[in-house]
Design an enzyme around this catalytic site. Structure first.
Site, PDB file in Angstrom:
ATOM      1  N   ILE A  14     -14.151 -28.145 -40.170  1.00  0.00           N
ATOM      2  CA  ILE A  14     -15.493 -28.057 -40.758  1.00  0.00           C
ATOM      3  C   ILE A  14     -15.464 -27.101 -41.953  1.00  0.00           C
ATOM      4  CG2 ILE A  14     -17.936 -27.499 -40.378  1.00  0.00           C
ATOM      5  CD1 ILE A  14     -17.615 -28.229 -37.469  1.00  0.00           C
ATOM      6  N   GLY A  15     -14.759 -25.984 -41.816  1.00  0.00           N
ATOM      7  CA  GLY A  15     -14.697 -24.987 -42.896  1.00  0.00           C
ATOM      8  C   GLY A  15     -14.194 -25.592 -44.202  1.00  0.00           C
ATOM      9  N   ASP A  34     -10.229 -16.857 -42.604  1.00  0.00           N
ATOM     10  CA  ASP A  34      -9.720 -17.295 -41.296  1.00  0.00           C
ATOM     11  C   ASP A  34      -8.744 -16.241 -40.787  1.00  0.00           C
ATOM     12  OD1 ASP A  34      -9.710 -20.448 -40.011  1.00  0.00           O
ATOM     13  OD2 ASP A  34      -8.251 -19.021 -39.180  1.00  0.00           O
ATOM     14  N   ASN A  96     -15.057 -18.223 -27.600  1.00  0.00           N
ATOM     15  CA  ASN A  96     -15.816 -18.116 -28.845  1.00  0.00           C
ATOM     16  C   ASN A  96     -16.757 -16.913 -28.876  1.00  0.00           C
ATOM     17  OD1 ASN A  96     -14.421 -20.244 -29.828  1.00  0.00           O
ATOM     18  ND2 ASN A  96     -16.047 -21.759 -29.607  1.00  0.00           N
ATOM     19  N   ILE A 119     -22.291 -22.426 -36.642  1.00  0.00           N
ATOM     20  CA  ILE A 119     -22.002 -23.802 -36.209  1.00  0.00           C
ATOM     21  C   ILE A 119     -21.182 -23.799 -34.913  1.00  0.00           C
ATOM     22  CG2 ILE A 119     -20.905 -25.992 -36.868  1.00  0.00           C
ATOM     23  CD1 ILE A 119     -21.429 -25.464 -39.728  1.00  0.00           C
ATOM     24  N   HIS A 176     -28.408 -27.800 -28.312  1.00  0.00           N
ATOM     25  CA  HIS A 176     -27.391 -28.741 -28.767  1.00  0.00           C
ATOM     26  C   HIS A 176     -26.577 -29.111 -27.545  1.00  0.00           C
ATOM     27  CE1 HIS A 176     -24.588 -30.723 -31.325  1.00  0.00           C
ATOM     28  NE2 HIS A 176     -23.620 -29.851 -31.175  1.00  0.00           N
TER      29      HIS A 176
END
Ligand code: TXD
Length: 319
Positions: A14-15, A34, A96, A119, A176
């Site tokens: 995605i990045g 990153d 995460n 995200i 989500h």
């Protein structure tokens, strides 16, 4: 006027896509961050070399040093681990959460005035944790999920009714994931509610229920096909729409995971609701009237998010 600065935390699938879209739209200069050494630098170099062909003016750099995100106007966070087949979004929680702690500290130190779009999954818990760790005001930290979920819903509805996706206005509430709440009474095709189109015989309740189910599982459907990761094109373009709404003070009404206190009967929780996005970030939550079914579904969704927050607090005592 100096160019805006866009920091992308996480230079994965995605990045990288975010960097490409942001450059093409000339949203500003782009810093890809990153922890993996070489990846952000390599992608930045590769993307920079699109410039002469696509004719965009944007400086794209890659880094492993948080100091390089200093003064960013917008930060989009995808850092973390994506789902593998068979994994739920919640399985990602422990890993995460640690990532959000590091990212939150980096933002707090180097760009506390930024508008932050999270995200990383599990989204509703991670955006909450990122806000807690960064200490930024709630209106400046939002999560991307609803724009993507409603785009998925709209795609399937356009196929069902054989109309342009441009004329579908899909409405999705809640967390989500499998508990998201597509609201058909507020979902329209050029202003005509889907429920009315069903009454007109253009589809059936069963088919719409099937589309709702497919929308809820939309991410998983792609994970199962890709096998090595999750969706990235549509997630990236969704977050770019949110960034543009902020940078351009567009006052767009977008479904985003935002902090809701008071409205929808919620007492301080990140969950997906329609919100006005402008120069102040998440400016105003719009509270719609829900029918009984939507209200019950939203409650299921809210309960699922709350459970995740309890789990986050158990993992990290500072929350
Ligand atoms: O709707 C939504 N919100 C989503 C969310 C839709 C699709 C995917 N969604 C989630 O986004 C997914 O479950 C993942 O949690 C994120 C990122 O997905 P992506 O596909 O971009 O994952 P990648 O390609 O694995 O990239 C993640 C990068 C990778 O390069 C890692 O090295 C990096 O994150 N990473 C870190 N960067 C900075 N700091 C830390 N600590 C770190 N840890 C990993």
């Amino acid at each position: 006027m100096a160019r805006k600065k866009i920091a992308l935390i996480g230079a994965g699938m995605i990045g990288g896509t975010l960097a490409h879209l942001a450059a093409q739209r000339e949203l500003g200069d782009i810093v890809l961050f990153d922890i993996a050494e070489g990846i952000p630098q390599g992608k930045a170099l590769d993307l920079s070399q699109c410039g002469p062909i696509e004719r965009f003016d944007a400086k794209i750099t890659g880094t492993n040093d948080y100091a390089d995100i200093a003064g960013a106007d917008v930060v989009i966070v995808t850092a973390g681990v994506p789902r593998k087949p068979g994994m739920s979004r919640d399985d990602l929680l422990g890993i995460n959460l640690k990532v959000m702690k590091a990212v939150g500290a980096g933002i707090k130190e180097h760009c506390p005035d930024a508008f932050v779009i999270c995200i990383t999954n599990p989204l509703d818990a991670m955006v909450w944790a990122l806000r807690e760790f960064s200490g930024l005001p709630h209106n400046k930290v939002v999560g991307m999920a609803g724009v993507l979920d409603s785009a998925r819903f709209a795609t399937f509805l356009a196929q069902e009714f054989n109309v342009s996706v441009r004329d579908v206005n899909a409405f999705v509430l809640g967390g989500h994931g499998d508990t998201m709440v597509p609201v058909t009474s507020y979902t329209t095709i050029s202003g005509i509610p889907v429920d009315d189109l069903v009454k007109m015989g253009r589809s059936t309740k069963e088919r719409i229920d099937e589309i709702v189910k497919r929308t809820r599982g939309g991410g998983g459907e792609i994970v199962a096909l890709l096998k090595t990761g999750s969706a990235y094109y549509a997630p990236a373009t969704s977050a770019i729409a949110m960034a543009e709404a902020y940078l351009g003070d567009q006052k767009r009404v977008l479904p985003c995971a935002v902090y809701v206190e008071g409205k929808y009967g919620l007492d301080g929780l990140y969950v997906g609701v329609p919100v006005v996005i402008g120069a102040d970030g998440a400016e105003e939550v719009i509270e719609i009237t829900l029918d009984d079914e939507a209200r019950q579904n939203l409650q299921v969704s809210v309960d699922a998010v709350k459970e995740l927050l309890v789990a986050c607090r158990q993992i990290d005592g500072s929350l």
